[in-house]
Design an enzyme around this catalytic site. Structure first.
Site, PDB file in Angstrom:
ATOM      1  N   ARG A  70      12.784  11.279  -4.093  1.00  0.00           N
ATOM      2  CA  ARG A  70      13.392  12.281  -3.219  1.00  0.00           C
ATOM      3  C   ARG A  70      14.895  12.026  -3.142  1.00  0.00           C
ATOM      4  NH1 ARG A  70      12.537  11.217   1.485  1.00  0.00           N
ATOM      5  NH2 ARG A  70      11.060   9.501   1.383  1.00  0.00           N
ATOM      6  N   TYR A 198      10.804  16.350  -9.421  1.00  0.00           N
ATOM      7  CA  TYR A 198      10.113  15.236  -8.770  1.00  0.00           C
ATOM      8  C   TYR A 198       9.296  15.715  -7.558  1.00  0.00           C
ATOM      9  CZ  TYR A 198       8.904  11.438  -5.840  1.00  0.00           C
ATOM     10  OH  TYR A 198       8.158  10.605  -5.050  1.00  0.00           O
ATOM     11  N   LYS A 207       6.540  17.554   1.929  1.00  0.00           N
ATOM     12  CA  LYS A 207       7.602  17.145   2.855  1.00  0.00           C
ATOM     13  C   LYS A 207       8.365  18.363   3.402  1.00  0.00           C
ATOM     14  CE  LYS A 207       6.788  12.785   2.113  1.00  0.00           C
ATOM     15  NZ  LYS A 207       6.095  12.019   3.151  1.00  0.00           N
ATOM     16  N   HIS A 227       4.823  12.371  10.348  1.00  0.00           N
ATOM     17  CA  HIS A 227       4.689  11.588   9.111  1.00  0.00           C
ATOM     18  C   HIS A 227       3.678  10.469   9.371  1.00  0.00           C
ATOM     19  CE1 HIS A 227       7.003   9.173   5.778  1.00  0.00           C
ATOM     20  NE2 HIS A 227       5.966   9.789   5.290  1.00  0.00           N
ATOM     21  N   SER A 249       8.303   5.082   4.472  1.00  0.00           N
ATOM     22  CA  SER A 249       7.790   4.976   3.103  1.00  0.00           C
ATOM     23  C   SER A 249       7.750   3.505   2.695  1.00  0.00           C
ATOM     24  CB  SER A 249       8.692   5.754   2.148  1.00  0.00           C
ATOM     25  OG  SER A 249       8.886   7.065   2.623  1.00  0.00           O
ATOM     26  N   CYS A 251       5.552   1.135   3.446  1.00  0.00           N
ATOM     27  CA  CYS A 251       5.044   0.162   4.418  1.00  0.00           C
ATOM     28  C   CYS A 251       3.514   0.149   4.438  1.00  0.00           C
ATOM     29  CB  CYS A 251       5.581   0.459   5.808  1.00  0.00           C
ATOM     30  SG  CYS A 251       7.324   0.079   5.988  1.00  0.00           S
ATOM     31  N   ASP A 278      -0.628  10.656   4.883  1.00  0.00           N
ATOM     32  CA  ASP A 278       0.819  10.904   4.921  1.00  0.00           C
ATOM     33  C   ASP A 278       1.271  11.836   6.039  1.00  0.00           C
ATOM     34  OD1 ASP A 278       3.390  10.422   3.768  1.00  0.00           O
ATOM     35  OD2 ASP A 278       3.339  12.377   2.800  1.00  0.00           O
ATOM     36  N   ARG A 376       3.659   7.591  -9.514  1.00  0.00           N
ATOM     37  CA  ARG A 376       2.710   8.171  -8.558  1.00  0.00           C
ATOM     38  C   ARG A 376       1.389   8.568  -9.190  1.00  0.00           C
ATOM     39  NH1 ARG A 376       4.606   9.000  -3.006  1.00  0.00           N
ATOM     40  NH2 ARG A 376       6.738   8.243  -3.076  1.00  0.00           N
TER      41      ARG A 376
END
Ligand code: OXD
Ligand code: MN
Length: 591
Positions: A70, A198, A207, A227, A249, A251, A278, A376
């Site tokens: 991103r 992407y 998102k 989130h 992100s 974690c 997510d 991914r």
């Protein structure tokens, strides 16, 4: 396929006139059309077919080398007034944004097909759900959206002749980073994304719609877009408590959402059910509680580090019908990534499409990775062995506890509970995560990331905090709010807590606290467990480690409070006084 929806057909015509595609194709959601598109993308090299015996239905895609994550610096909230975007977002006026991006979109689809993807976030017909239509010139986007959202003619039928929808326009254009923009127009319910291929920039349901636009709509309409992962913890008695948890992100959200109980708790009869990894959309129901759905139907997960030990459910999920992006291609037509299962392959094709073997040194003097660190997998939620039976429930699941967390080598204890909702909102607003040397270079640097929403809040975060406070005052049974830190280290930088499945031991305490089944110790920052109330059977943590896990260090917290104050000051007069008061109270308590 056509539509009798006037606004939709006018908009499609207008966008087609600007982008000038050779052809327009409506995505109907059929298997036949999906297979046709796959075939076409394999022919052009946009996709590589993987070993169909070992990975049935799986394909590989490589993005452009400068287009692997991103791009927050090219992401804008375009509201009429700058203050509506707030100090934590990039802002551009709608007029300038449409003009600037309009130039990049002009004739961008010449020689290409424009695909029209009607999609629903959430089960169609659920009070939670929102509909979008994405126009794109990328088959990769179409195939990802088919996994990540509910796509096709059914959604058009549902939209009828005048239903509301988010207008999502995407073109790869020429993938030029200097002509890349990710623009959100919350006042127009519109998203424009140009110049990228992407996922986070181009799967506009995720998102862009489900967080940035939805957070704006949520405030206007009285609900929340967060989130957060959602998981259900089934107790030995069969009772299930649902937890929604926000982490920045990288974690471990996907790992926690698919947690496998450690032996001791499994023997007790615990089970964990995955609802989402997510995003959570949450509403207050008539019963005065908070209910949540996962609006997505797929996982867009980070591959590196995913293996049968760290996340066996994810590994099982991605064995079929999965799109892999920027991973290493092995000689046998299967895939691999750093921290993946099996031995390091002796050779392969790396994520950039070049021959690779272990030990190759790149231009930067470092070992070349086979897979991009942000490579991914896109896989259907339904393939996850721990998928909750309530995943598709249009009513969602009731949330018992909200958990915030970050990656902190020090400062934050393993777990603490906020004193009440307002203090819980404060706890979320002071979330922070450390950047690790391994990842980004600047070890120890703390980034404030309230509710893990810094990159994803579609409006002024001062108003966002106020919305959180107001939601709490409207609930009869608000969830209890907690903070966790799985990442505290000893003086040698070694993690104090084993993490992964063992995190269920902490969730067990969180659930017991939420249901008033166990006492706790009042500390300056919140309630912490009496260690005897944590089930630690099978773990060998010495007293020193336990003490360190729950230490609340006065100096560290005084420094923390200073840093929070500085962060709060960014927001100016608009900032909720309640949170300033909470900070003052914290400072008094730690003295
Ligand atoms: C994601 C992210 O891709 O948070 O989910 O970056
Ligand atoms: Mn995320």
């Amino acid at each position: 396929m056509e539509t009798k929806h006037k606004v939709l057909s006018n908009w499609v015509n207008e966008m087609a006139k600007m982008c000038n595609p050779d052809k327009i194709i409506w995505i109907d959601g059929s298997q036949a059309q999906k297979e046709q598109l796959e075939k076409e993308a394999i022919k052009t090299g946009e996709l590589t077919l993987l070993n169909q015996e070992k990975l049935p239905g799986c394909v590989l895609h490589r993005t452009a080398i400068n287009d692997v994550a991103r791009t927050e610096n090219l992401t804008f909230i375009c509201t009429t007034k700058k203050e509506d975007a707030g100090p934590t977002n990039n802002w551009m006026s709608p007029e300038e944004a449409y003009k600037k991006a309009g130039e990049f979109f002009k004739n961008a689809m010449v020689g290409r097909t424009m695909y029209i993807i009607p999609f629903s976030m959430g089960p169609a017909g659920s009070p939670f759900s929102k509909i979008g239509v994405e126009l794109t010139d990328s088959i990769y986007v179409v195939l990802n959206m088919i996994i990540m959202t509910r796509v096709g003619s059914e959604i058009l039928n549902f939209l009828g002749t005048d239903g509301e929808f988010t207008k999502c326009l995407h073109s790869k254009a020429d993938l030029d980073i200097n002509k890349r923009l990710i623009l959100h127009f919350p006042e127009d319910n519109t998203i424009w994304s140009v110049g990228s291929g992407y996922g986070g920039n181009v799967l506009l349901g995720k998102k862009c719609l489900a967080l940035r636009i939805a957070s704006y709509l949520g405030r206007k309409e009285g609900w929340m877009a967060e989130h957060m992962l959602i998981l259900g913890v089934e107790k030995p008695s069969g009772e299930i408590n649902y937890i929604a948890a926000a982490f920045p992100s990288a974690c471990g959200k996907t790992n926690l959402a698919m947690l496998v109980p450690p032996e001791g708790l499994k023997a007790k009869g615990y089970k964990v059910w995955t609802v989402g990894d997510d995003i959570a959309w949450m509403r207050i129901k008539e019963d005065g509680s908070l209910w949540a759905i996962n609006p997505e139907t797929g996982f867009f997960g980070v591959a590196p580090g995913t293996n049968s030990k760290s996340n066996p459910n994810a590994v099982a999920t991605i064995q079929k019908n999965t799109i892999y992006t920027n991973v290493l291609l092995k000689k046998d037509g299967t895939v691999w990534w750093e921290g993946g299962d099996g031995p390091v392959p002796e050779e392969g094709i790396d994520w950039m499409g070049n021959p690779w073997k272990p030990g190759l040194i790149g231009e930067d003097g470092k070992q070349k990775k086979g897979a991009n660190p942000n490579s991914r997998f896109t896989a259907p939620v339904k393939q996850c062995p721990s998928i909750s039976p309530h995943f598709e429930d249009p009513e969602g699941v009731p949330i018992t506890a909200i958990v915030f967390g970050g990656r902190r080598a020090s400062v934050a204890p393993l777990v603490y509970q906020s004193f009440n909702w307002q203090h819980g909102v404060f706890t979320g607003s002071i979330m922070a995560s450390e950047i690790t040397a391994a990842q980004y270079g600047a070890q120890g640097v703390v980034r404030r990331d309230p509710m893990a929403m810094i990159p994803f809040c579609g409006y002024n975060m001062a108003d966002y905090f106020r919305h959180w406070l107001e939601m709490g005052s409207k609930m009869k049974n608000p969830p209890k709010i907690f903070h966790v830190n799985w990442f505290r280290t000893d003086d040698n930088g070694k993690f104090l807590w084993p993490g992964f499945g063992d995190n269920l031991r902490v969730l067990e305490w969180i659930i017991a606290r939420s249901n008033n089944e166990v006492d706790a110790i009042k500390s300056p920052i919140g309630y912490i467990p009496d260690v005897k109330d944590l089930d630690l059977t099978g773990l060998s943590l010495d007293n020193n480690t336990l003490q360190k896990l729950f230490e609340i260090n006065k100096d560290e917290w005084e420094k923390e409070a200073k840093d929070i104050k500085e962060f709060y000051n960014k927001f100016g007069d608009n900032f909720p006084e309640e949170l300033n008061n909470e900070l003052e109270d914290l400072i008094k308590r730690i003295k």
